[in-house]
Write a protein that holds these residues in place. Sequence first.
Motif, PDB file in Angstrom:
ATOM      1  N   VAL A  24       5.757  -4.337   3.977  1.00 37.43           N
ATOM      2  CA  VAL A  24       6.465  -5.165   3.006  1.00 37.43           C
ATOM      3  C   VAL A  24       7.904  -4.663   2.909  1.00 37.43           C
ATOM      4  N   PHE A  25       8.854  -5.569   2.820  1.00 35.32           N
ATOM      5  CA  PHE A  25      10.264  -5.204   2.670  1.00 35.32           C
ATOM      6  C   PHE A  25      10.739  -5.590   1.268  1.00 35.32           C
ATOM      7  N   ALA A  26      11.530  -4.729   0.666  1.00 39.67           N
ATOM      8  CA  ALA A  26      12.008  -4.971  -0.693  1.00 39.67           C
ATOM      9  C   ALA A  26      13.422  -4.427  -0.836  1.00 39.67           C
ATOM     10  N   ALA A 136       2.634   3.662   0.721  1.00 38.35           N
ATOM     11  CA  ALA A 136       3.690   4.609   1.079  1.00 38.35           C
ATOM     12  C   ALA A 136       5.057   3.943   1.005  1.00 38.35           C
ATOM     13  N   VAL A 137       5.976   4.602   0.291  1.00 35.20           N
ATOM     14  CA  VAL A 137       7.348   4.108   0.158  1.00 35.20           C
ATOM     15  C   VAL A 137       8.277   5.212   0.656  1.00 35.20           C
ATOM     16  N   SER A 145       5.854   8.641   8.528  1.00 29.19           N
ATOM     17  CA  SER A 145       4.553   8.973   7.934  1.00 29.19           C
ATOM     18  C   SER A 145       3.922   7.775   7.256  1.00 29.19           C
ATOM     19  N   GLU A 146       4.737   6.785   6.889  1.00 28.37           N
ATOM     20  CA  GLU A 146       4.213   5.576   6.258  1.00 28.37           C
ATOM     21  C   GLU A 146       3.327   4.753   7.188  1.00 28.37           C
ATOM     22  N   ALA A 147       3.294   5.108   8.465  1.00 31.21           N
ATOM     23  CA  ALA A 147       2.513   4.325   9.434  1.00 31.21           C
ATOM     24  C   ALA A 147       1.609   5.187  10.294  1.00 31.21           C
ATOM     25  N   THR A 148       1.403   6.443   9.926  1.00 30.59           N
ATOM     26  CA  THR A 148       0.635   7.340  10.794  1.00 30.59           C
ATOM     27  C   THR A 148      -0.599   7.898  10.098  1.00 30.59           C
ATOM     28  N   PRO A 171      -1.674   4.767   5.667  1.00 29.36           N
ATOM     29  CA  PRO A 171      -1.454   4.020   4.426  1.00 29.36           C
ATOM     30  C   PRO A 171      -1.853   2.555   4.549  1.00 29.36           C
ATOM     31  N   GLU A 172      -2.405   2.024   3.466  1.00 34.50           N
ATOM     32  CA  GLU A 172      -2.814   0.619   3.499  1.00 34.50           C
ATOM     33  C   GLU A 172      -1.600  -0.302   3.499  1.00 34.50           C
ATOM     34  N   MET A 173      -0.487   0.193   2.966  1.00 32.60           N
ATOM     35  CA  MET A 173       0.730  -0.604   2.914  1.00 32.60           C
ATOM     36  C   MET A 173       1.941   0.312   3.007  1.00 32.60           C
ATOM     37  N   ALA A 174       2.937  -0.118   3.771  1.00 31.39           N
ATOM     38  CA  ALA A 174       4.242   0.547   3.809  1.00 31.39           C
ATOM     39  C   ALA A 174       5.254  -0.392   3.166  1.00 31.39           C
ATOM     40  N   ILE A 175       5.921   0.082   2.121  1.00 28.72           N
ATOM     41  CA  ILE A 175       6.976  -0.701   1.475  1.00 28.72           C
ATOM     42  C   ILE A 175       8.314  -0.105   1.909  1.00 28.72           C
TER      43      ILE A 175
END
Length: 383
Positions: A24-26, A136-137, A145-148, A171-175
């Motif tokens: 997700v992008f914010a 993970a943010v 690390s948000e994707a590993t 992580p279930e989600m990376a923001i």
Amino acid sequence: MDSLRELLAAAERFFQDVPGEKVVFADDLSAALAPYKNEKTVVFSGTHYAETLRKAGFSVWSGVEAEPACQTVEVMASYLRQENPDRVIAVGGGSVLDAAKAALLMVETNWTLDELFGVNRFSTAHPEKKLRRLIAVPTTSGTGSEATPYSNIVVPEAGVKRLIVEKESVPEMAIIIPQLTWSMPEKLTRATGCDAMAHLIEGFLNVGADNNCNRANDWAKCGIALAAQALPMAMKGDETARKAMAYASLLGGMTIRFKSTGLPHLCSFSWFGRIAHGDAVAVLLPECWRYYLANPAVQARTMELADIFCGTTPEEVICSYEDFLDQVGMPGGLSAWNGIDAALIERTARSGEQNKMKLELAPQPVPLEESYDILEAIMKLSL
């Protein structure tokens, strides 16, 4: 080479279909986390954002050191057991994310850290079990690390980092909020950016793992092109370049999830406190890369980067990568850091045999009986 904006668009298409997690992008941290206010949520955070998150109404635990130690992770796990939250979020650099993944894994499995160190220890023992995973943010652009599935944790009494690899901790989600990286100073931007570049190149060169994911090499090459263009500008504060480095870092994490890092990471694993991790792997990479060239498949893979780093031979491509390091102001050898001395190099070369799997899976495998001589030579050439 494609323009930076074209590469950003290409990366965004990759992020639409990341196996095993959502991206997700914010633009704003408080707004991005607002949907979780109605749940009982614990946020692990670096000190920089802790007060903002507390004011937003979250239960916040902060205080993860730059290289998280076992005791810190155990305290975090105790906090989770005390709070018993419905949701766990980590906001910070790689240290915060790694520690949070490890702490949540301890709570979910009821295993000790010592039992979790290794490769998929829990999921191998309990293949049917699905674990709760964190959101993970990242606030730096480097570790991915948000994707590993990785958590690097320091074992102080042994003086080394140990690694948890657990597929159930991805992580279930990376923001991704690129604005959170804007406050990084120049040296941190360089170190984390070079870490991302090392992940991307090491994964791309890992020809033996090509069958693990048919998209990983495309992720890696896009990320390498992004980092090569963007890092020099990001160090000067360019906002588009900062965004590009956030993307490159995520692509690096996605890549090494399926195609692991190699000898630069192996050699630098116990150098914490002496040299920034990203600096270490960046400087070690050229000589490790030259060692890999004994494998013809690595020679061919290297030439696929000739449109990014330039060159008509594999050696020229590596030299072009070294020119990139010069461009971002990276010292030309490990001797620039006082903590890297002959005694450390000898200890590191001898410790290679403790990571037999990493030796065997290198793009050009390192025979165990030759590991001391090969690793020592690589590190001495990197001085």
